[in-house]
Write a protein that holds these residues in place. Sequence first.
Motif, PDB file in Angstrom:
ATOM      1  N   GLY A  66       0.794  -1.215   0.000  1.00  0.00           N
ATOM      2  CA  GLY A  66       0.000   0.000   0.000  1.00  0.00           C
ATOM      3  C   GLY A  66       0.832   1.273   0.000  1.00  0.00           C
ATOM      4  O   GLY A  66       0.287   2.363  -0.202  1.00  0.00           O
ATOM      5  N   ARG A  67       2.130   1.143   0.229  1.00  0.00           N
ATOM      6  CA  ARG A  67       3.014   2.322   0.256  1.00  0.00           C
ATOM      7  C   ARG A  67       4.049   2.284  -0.864  1.00  0.00           C
ATOM      8  O   ARG A  67       4.424   3.340  -1.388  1.00  0.00           O
ATOM      9  CB  ARG A  67       3.723   2.418   1.610  1.00  0.00           C
ATOM     10  N   PHE A  68       4.521   1.095  -1.214  1.00  0.00           N
ATOM     11  CA  PHE A  68       5.568   0.943  -2.225  1.00  0.00           C
ATOM     12  C   PHE A  68       4.966   0.329  -3.488  1.00  0.00           C
ATOM     13  O   PHE A  68       4.055  -0.502  -3.411  1.00  0.00           O
ATOM     14  CB  PHE A  68       6.683   0.031  -1.724  1.00  0.00           C
ATOM     15  N   THR A  69       5.526   0.708  -4.640  1.00  0.00           N
ATOM     16  CA  THR A  69       5.102   0.144  -5.918  1.00  0.00           C
ATOM     17  C   THR A  69       6.331  -0.190  -6.751  1.00  0.00           C
ATOM     18  O   THR A  69       7.182   0.677  -6.966  1.00  0.00           O
ATOM     19  CB  THR A  69       4.213   1.122  -6.697  1.00  0.00           C
ATOM     20  N   ILE A  70       6.398  -1.432  -7.216  1.00  0.00           N
ATOM     21  CA  ILE A  70       7.491  -1.861  -8.088  1.00  0.00           C
ATOM     22  C   ILE A  70       6.996  -1.851  -9.527  1.00  0.00           C
ATOM     23  O   ILE A  70       5.836  -2.197  -9.799  1.00  0.00           O
ATOM     24  CB  ILE A  70       8.014  -3.259  -7.681  1.00  0.00           C
ATOM     25  N   SER A  71       7.860  -1.445 -10.437  1.00  0.00           N
ATOM     26  CA  SER A  71       7.503  -1.426 -11.860  1.00  0.00           C
ATOM     27  C   SER A  71       8.767  -1.631 -12.679  1.00  0.00           C
ATOM     28  O   SER A  71       9.879  -1.544 -12.145  1.00  0.00           O
ATOM     29  CB  SER A  71       6.822  -0.110 -12.239  1.00  0.00           C
ATOM     30  N   ARG A  72       8.594  -1.899 -13.978  1.00  0.00           N
ATOM     31  CA  ARG A  72       9.757  -2.074 -14.844  1.00  0.00           C
ATOM     32  C   ARG A  72       9.469  -1.495 -16.207  1.00  0.00           C
ATOM     33  O   ARG A  72       8.323  -1.552 -16.685  1.00  0.00           O
ATOM     34  CB  ARG A  72      10.161  -3.543 -14.937  1.00  0.00           C
ATOM     35  N   VAL A  73      10.506  -0.971 -16.840  1.00  0.00           N
ATOM     36  CA  VAL A  73      10.418  -0.427 -18.188  1.00  0.00           C
ATOM     37  C   VAL A  73      11.449  -1.161 -19.028  1.00  0.00           C
ATOM     38  O   VAL A  73      12.664  -0.971 -18.855  1.00  0.00           O
ATOM     39  CB  VAL A  73      10.661   1.095 -18.210  1.00  0.00           C
ATOM     40  N   TYR A  74      10.976  -2.010 -19.931  1.00  0.00           N
ATOM     41  CA  TYR A  74      11.885  -2.852 -20.710  1.00  0.00           C
ATOM     42  C   TYR A  74      12.770  -2.024 -21.632  1.00  0.00           C
ATOM     43  O   TYR A  74      13.943  -2.340 -21.809  1.00  0.00           O
ATOM     44  CB  TYR A  74      11.088  -3.881 -21.514  1.00  0.00           C
TER      45      TYR A  74
END
Length: 119
Positions: A66-74
């Motif tokens: 609810g506080r952190f968000t992981i993401s990726r950009v190839y």
Amino acid sequence: QVQLVESGGGLVQAGGSLRLSCAASGRRFSAYAMGWFRQAPGKEREFVAGISWSGGNSYYADSVKGRFTISRVYAKNTVYLQMNSLKPEDTAVYYCAAPWNRDSTPDYWGQGTQVTVSS
């Protein structure tokens, strides 16, 4: 072989935000699930967040949900960790790692980036 370089750490007040970046080199980046871990002084390293190779699934430690968000950009070979509502207990060195899964230790680690949250 995969090389990982983290950036974006720093000093922030409680309640603030930071975005960490992990730049990866190596042709297998897109095939790896990626993870973020952290280690606070005097404590063991702990899992923070993970993202599947497709980017379609993400996983979080209860302490950061609810506080952190992981993401990726190839296109940029980069994984991000957006950290909001930071708490002093989030203070640690943050590491990205690959390949990540729930059952084994990743083979490749970055050098880490320091995050310090003041109260």
